[in-house]
Design a protein around this motif. Structure first.
Motif: not given
Length: 121
Positions: A47-56, A60-64, A80-84, A90-93
């Protein structure tokens, strides 16, 4: 992205430090401030967690495969935390990790940015 890939990528960013804390999480910091956290997964991908802007964050919080980061988001922080990799490859991450690094650098004092070798802004 494996844990080794995550650590290698974060290590490639300027003026970073790495520590393993919080139950085995790989925490990456710039100027002693966290910009990325990886770990806590039973699967191949951390799982990878990162800081982001308010809009992002709002998008992102609604994405699978993504969710508001436990603990951080519940305290009003935009993490946000990417679980999958279902909706973020990976490039976007890597792009989001670069942006998280940038956002944290911008919050450092001018003196801290100067000491870390970032151009004055």
């Amino acid at each position: 992205m494996t844990l080794d890939d995550y650590n290698s990528f974060c290590a490639s960013l300027p003026s970073v430090t790495h520590v393993v804390q919080w139950g085995g999480a790989h925490v990456w910091k710039v100027g002693a401030k966290v910009f990325a956290i990886g770990g806590w997964s039973d699967g191949k991908e951390p799982f990878v967690t990162f800081k982001c802007s308010d809009i992002t964050y709002d998008i992102l919080k609604e994405q699978p495969g993504l969710r508001p980061a436990p603990y951080l988001a519940s305290r009003g922080m935009k993490w946000i935390q990417r679980q999958t990799s279902q909706s973020m490859d990976d490039d976007a991450l890597k792009d989001y990790l670069r942006e998280s690094h940038r956002l944290v650098v911008l919050k450092l004092t001018k003196q801290a940015r100067k000491e870390l070798g970032f151009a004055a802004s």
